[in-house]
Design a protein around this motif. Structure first.
Motif, PDB file in Angstrom:
ATOM      1  N   ARG A  84       0.752  -1.158  -0.019  1.00  8.37           N
ATOM      2  CA  ARG A  84      -0.059  -0.076   0.014  1.00  8.37           C
ATOM      3  C   ARG A  84       0.834   1.270  -0.001  1.00  8.37           C
ATOM      4  NH1 ARG A  84      -5.527  -0.256   3.651  1.00  8.37           N
ATOM      5  NH2 ARG A  84      -5.464  -2.307   2.471  1.00  8.37           N
ATOM      6  N   PRO A  85       0.642   2.281  -0.818  1.00 14.07           N
ATOM      7  CA  PRO A  85       1.416   3.562  -0.871  1.00 14.07           C
ATOM      8  C   PRO A  85       1.475   4.196   0.206  1.00 14.07           C
ATOM      9  CG  PRO A  85      -0.500   3.720  -2.226  1.00 14.07           C
ATOM     10  CD  PRO A  85      -0.497   2.239  -1.787  1.00 14.07           C
ATOM     11  N   TYR A  86       2.700   4.916   0.415  1.00 15.84           N
ATOM     12  CA  TYR A  86       2.886   6.183   1.383  1.00 15.84           C
ATOM     13  C   TYR A  86       2.051   7.154   1.187  1.00 15.84           C
ATOM     14  CZ  TYR A  86       5.692   8.802   4.501  1.00 15.84           C
ATOM     15  OH  TYR A  86       5.651   9.512   5.791  1.00 15.84           O
ATOM     16  N   GLU A  87       1.722   7.987   2.234  1.00 19.28           N
ATOM     17  CA  GLU A  87       0.827   9.108   1.820  1.00 19.28           C
ATOM     18  C   GLU A  87       1.408   9.994   0.846  1.00 19.28           C
ATOM     19  OE1 GLU A  87      -1.992   9.385   3.313  1.00 19.28           O
ATOM     20  OE2 GLU A  87      -1.916   8.423   4.959  1.00 19.28           O
ATOM     21  N   GLN A  88       0.733  10.364  -0.184  1.00 18.93           N
ATOM     22  CA  GLN A  88       1.373  11.258  -1.445  1.00 18.93           C
ATOM     23  C   GLN A  88       0.241  12.241  -1.655  1.00 18.93           C
ATOM     24  OE1 GLN A  88       2.021   8.644  -4.744  1.00 18.93           O
ATOM     25  NE2 GLN A  88       1.720   6.940  -3.143  1.00 18.93           N
ATOM     26  N   GLY A  89       0.497  13.298  -2.637  1.00 19.06           N
ATOM     27  CA  GLY A  89      -0.176  14.063  -3.252  1.00 19.06           C
ATOM     28  C   GLY A  89      -0.632  15.123  -1.913  1.00 19.06           C
ATOM     29  N   LYS A  90      -1.848  16.039  -2.458  1.00 12.09           N
ATOM     30  CA  LYS A  90      -2.650  16.775  -1.502  1.00 12.09           C
ATOM     31  C   LYS A  90      -3.095  16.036  -0.366  1.00 12.09           C
ATOM     32  CE  LYS A  90      -3.059  20.978  -4.432  1.00 12.09           C
ATOM     33  NZ  LYS A  90      -3.843  21.758  -5.336  1.00 12.09           N
ATOM     34  N   ALA A  91      -4.035  15.092  -0.759  1.00 11.87           N
ATOM     35  CA  ALA A  91      -4.728  14.498   0.174  1.00 11.87           C
ATOM     36  C   ALA A  91      -3.833  13.798   1.164  1.00 11.87           C
ATOM     37  CB  ALA A  91      -5.717  13.440  -0.412  1.00 11.87           C
ATOM     38  N   GLY A  92      -2.580  13.237   0.707  1.00 14.08           N
ATOM     39  CA  GLY A  92      -1.692  12.562   1.678  1.00 14.08           C
ATOM     40  C   GLY A  92      -1.063  13.607   2.584  1.00 14.08           C
ATOM     41  N   MET A  93      -0.551  14.917   2.018  1.00 17.46           N
ATOM     42  CA  MET A  93      -0.249  15.813   2.830  1.00 17.46           C
ATOM     43  C   MET A  93      -1.241  16.294   4.050  1.00 17.46           C
ATOM     44  SD  MET A  93       2.795  16.483   2.490  1.00 17.46           S
ATOM     45  CE  MET A  93       3.359  15.060   1.385  1.00 17.46           C
ATOM     46  N   PHE A  94      -2.412  16.407   3.749  1.00 17.56           N
ATOM     47  CA  PHE A  94      -3.526  16.729   4.855  1.00 17.56           C
ATOM     48  C   PHE A  94      -3.512  15.608   5.822  1.00 17.56           C
ATOM     49  CE2 PHE A  94      -5.218  19.869   1.639  1.00 17.56           C
ATOM     50  CZ  PHE A  94      -5.056  20.797   2.314  1.00 17.56           C
ATOM     51  N   GLU A  95      -3.408  14.298   5.361  1.00 17.47           N
ATOM     52  CA  GLU A  95      -3.375  13.129   6.005  1.00 17.47           C
ATOM     53  C   GLU A  95      -2.198  12.925   6.965  1.00 17.47           C
ATOM     54  OE1 GLU A  95      -5.255   9.238   7.052  1.00 17.47           O
ATOM     55  OE2 GLU A  95      -6.019  10.965   6.034  1.00 17.47           O
ATOM     56  N   ILE A  96      -1.254  13.362   6.652  1.00 13.79           N
ATOM     57  CA  ILE A  96       0.103  13.366   7.231  1.00 13.79           C
ATOM     58  C   ILE A  96       0.126  14.779   8.545  1.00 13.79           C
ATOM     59  CG2 ILE A  96       2.668  13.913   7.587  1.00 13.79           C
ATOM     60  CD1 ILE A  96       2.588  12.190   4.900  1.00 13.79           C
ATOM     61  N   ALA A  97      -0.726  15.679   8.055  1.00 14.08           N
ATOM     62  CA  ALA A  97      -0.853  16.929   9.024  1.00 14.08           C
ATOM     63  C   ALA A  97      -1.769  16.742   9.907  1.00 14.08           C
ATOM     64  CB  ALA A  97      -1.331  18.038   8.232  1.00 14.08           C
ATOM     65  N   ARG A  98      -2.632  15.895   9.885  1.00 14.36           N
ATOM     66  CA  ARG A  98      -3.779  15.452  10.882  1.00 14.36           C
ATOM     67  C   ARG A  98      -3.341  15.321  12.272  1.00 14.36           C
ATOM     68  NH1 ARG A  98      -8.728  14.778  10.477  1.00 14.36           N
ATOM     69  NH2 ARG A  98      -8.897  14.511   8.178  1.00 14.36           N
ATOM     70  N   PRO A  99      -2.276  14.417  12.485  1.00 17.42           N
ATOM     71  CA  PRO A  99      -1.751  14.352  13.735  1.00 17.42           C
ATOM     72  C   PRO A  99      -1.100  15.636  14.677  1.00 17.42           C
ATOM     73  CG  PRO A  99      -0.356  13.106  12.575  1.00 17.42           C
ATOM     74  CD  PRO A  99      -1.526  13.593  11.612  1.00 17.42           C
ATOM     75  N   ILE A 100      -0.501  16.434  13.510  1.00 17.94           N
ATOM     76  CA  ILE A 100      -0.074  17.991  14.112  1.00 17.94           C
ATOM     77  C   ILE A 100      -1.325  18.466  14.832  1.00 17.94           C
ATOM     78  CG2 ILE A 100       1.135  19.819  13.336  1.00 17.94           C
ATOM     79  CD1 ILE A 100       2.424  18.073  11.134  1.00 17.94           C
ATOM     80  N   PHE A 101      -2.411  18.616  14.116  1.00 14.12           N
ATOM     81  CA  PHE A 101      -3.570  19.348  14.783  1.00 14.12           C
ATOM     82  C   PHE A 101      -4.298  18.714  15.869  1.00 14.12           C
ATOM     83  CE2 PHE A 101      -3.223  20.822  10.138  1.00 14.12           C
ATOM     84  CZ  PHE A 101      -2.786  21.960  10.385  1.00 14.12           C
ATOM     85  N   HIS A 102      -4.037  17.430  15.964  1.00 14.10           N
ATOM     86  CA  HIS A 102      -4.721  16.499  16.930  1.00 14.10           C
ATOM     87  C   HIS A 102      -3.524  16.100  17.839  1.00 14.10           C
ATOM     88  CE1 HIS A 102      -7.485  16.687  13.804  1.00 14.10           C
ATOM     89  NE2 HIS A 102      -8.574  16.632  15.072  1.00 14.10           N
ATOM     90  N   ARG A 103      -2.445  16.803  18.239  1.00 18.90           N
ATOM     91  CA  ARG A 103      -1.192  16.453  18.882  1.00 18.90           C
ATOM     92  C   ARG A 103      -1.364  15.543  19.958  1.00 18.90           C
ATOM     93  NH1 ARG A 103       3.992  17.828  18.261  1.00 18.90           N
ATOM     94  NH2 ARG A 103       3.783  19.051  16.486  1.00 18.90           N
ATOM     95  N   ASN A 104      -2.508  15.944  20.773  1.00 18.72           N
ATOM     96  CA  ASN A 104      -2.475  15.054  22.159  1.00 18.72           C
ATOM     97  C   ASN A 104      -4.110  14.398  21.843  1.00 18.72           C
ATOM     98  OD1 ASN A 104      -0.125  15.178  23.178  1.00 18.72           O
ATOM     99  ND2 ASN A 104      -0.614  17.187  23.715  1.00 18.72           N
ATOM    100  N   PRO A 105      -4.344  13.227  21.541  1.00 13.21           N
ATOM    101  CA  PRO A 105      -5.736  12.762  21.505  1.00 13.21           C
ATOM    102  C   PRO A 105      -6.123  12.610  22.682  1.00 13.21           C
ATOM    103  CG  PRO A 105      -4.251  11.250  20.222  1.00 13.21           C
ATOM    104  CD  PRO A 105      -3.198  12.391  20.726  1.00 13.21           C
ATOM    105  N   LYS A 106      -7.263  12.647  23.206  1.00 16.50           N
ATOM    106  CA  LYS A 106      -7.815  12.429  24.347  1.00 16.50           C
ATOM    107  C   LYS A 106      -8.109  10.906  24.632  1.00 16.50           C
ATOM    108  CE  LYS A 106      -8.658  16.784  25.451  1.00 16.50           C
ATOM    109  NZ  LYS A 106      -7.482  17.520  24.952  1.00 16.50           N
ATOM    110  N   VAL A 107      -7.498  10.346  25.494  1.00 13.50           N
ATOM    111  CA  VAL A 107      -7.799   9.031  25.963  1.00 13.50           C
ATOM    112  C   VAL A 107      -9.081   8.870  26.290  1.00 13.50           C
ATOM    113  CG1 VAL A 107      -7.027   7.025  27.280  1.00 13.50           C
ATOM    114  CG2 VAL A 107      -5.413   8.542  26.426  1.00 13.50           C
ATOM    115  N   GLY A 108      -9.983   7.997  25.800  1.00 11.75           N
ATOM    116  CA  GLY A 108     -11.215   7.469  26.058  1.00 11.75           C
ATOM    117  C   GLY A 108     -12.445   8.590  25.304  1.00 11.75           C
ATOM    118  N   LYS A 109     -11.887   9.551  24.529  1.00  9.49           N
ATOM    119  CA  LYS A 109     -12.899  10.223  23.987  1.00  9.49           C
ATOM    120  C   LYS A 109     -13.192   9.548  22.441  1.00  9.49           C
ATOM    121  CE  LYS A 109     -13.657  14.757  21.691  1.00  9.49           C
ATOM    122  NZ  LYS A 109     -12.897  15.821  21.158  1.00  9.49           N
ATOM    123  N   LYS A 110     -14.478   9.284  22.099  1.00  4.43           N
ATOM    124  CA  LYS A 110     -14.827   8.771  20.831  1.00  4.43           C
ATOM    125  C   LYS A 110     -14.273   9.545  19.505  1.00  4.43           C
ATOM    126  CE  LYS A 110     -18.336   5.288  22.008  1.00  4.43           C
ATOM    127  NZ  LYS A 110     -18.970   4.557  21.061  1.00  4.43           N
TER     128      LYS A 110
END
Length: 171
Positions: A84-110
């Motif tokens: 399966r390919p590595y994240e690529q293109g604009k969609a891939g860049m947004f996908e890779i950026a997602r954890p930067i915006f959700h830096r500390n996911p809340k344990v227990g939160k759906k």
């Protein structure tokens, strides 16, 4: 999990335990795709980018490695994600950026699982998916695409999720 001291460089998963189950391989998503690589070859390919490696082994409450059931589930994910390919293109860049915006996911939160795309993968996303398939990390409260490699470092988000799950697994 392989990390350059003191910061993780990658969320690769050692597979299987050396000396007991054969040679160590790592599950990794890189530019060439998602594959299981022999550990030594993987480290050599990193070249000058890896000077030190710290391996955090997943163990159950008794300090034992994964059982047959968990291993079988992780092996199924390895087969499913093979190539399966590595994240690529604009969609891939947004996908890779997602954890930067959700830096500390809340344990227990759906989490909103519709935000989790698995057609392309990045390194830590691959490991989280494998651990979720094995029942080690939660599905409902953790999106695999919201995890940075640094979250596998000691006392960071993944350790908190493991502790919250109460099944006894530790890195």
């Amino acid at each position: 999990l392989i990390a350059k001291a003191p910061q993780p460089i990658s969320s690769t998963m050692p597979w299987p335990k050396p000396g007991e189950e054969g040679p160590v391989e790592v599950l990794e998503a890189m530019g060439g795709g998602t594959f299981a690589y022999p550990f030594t070859a993987h480290a050599i390919c990193r070249g000058r980018f890896i000077k030190y490696a710290a391996v955090r082994r997943l163990r159950n409450a008794q300090g034992q490695p994964l059982g047959k059931e968990e291993k079988a589930k992780i092996e199924a994910i390895v087969r499913e994600f093979w190539g399966r390919p590595y994240e690529q293109g604009k969609a891939g860049m947004f996908e890779i950026a997602r954890p930067i915006f959700h830096r500390n996911p809340k344990v227990g939160k759906k989490r909103d699982k519709s935000k989790e795309m698995l057609d392309n993968l990045f390194c830590s996303e691959t490991v989280v998916e494998a651990y979720q398939a094995a029942g080690i990390l939660p599905e409902e409260t953790l999106n695999s695409n919201e995890v940075l490699p640094s979250m596998f470092a000691p006392s960071k988000a993944i350790d908190k999720y493991l502790k919250h799950e109460k099944h006894g697994f530790k890195l």
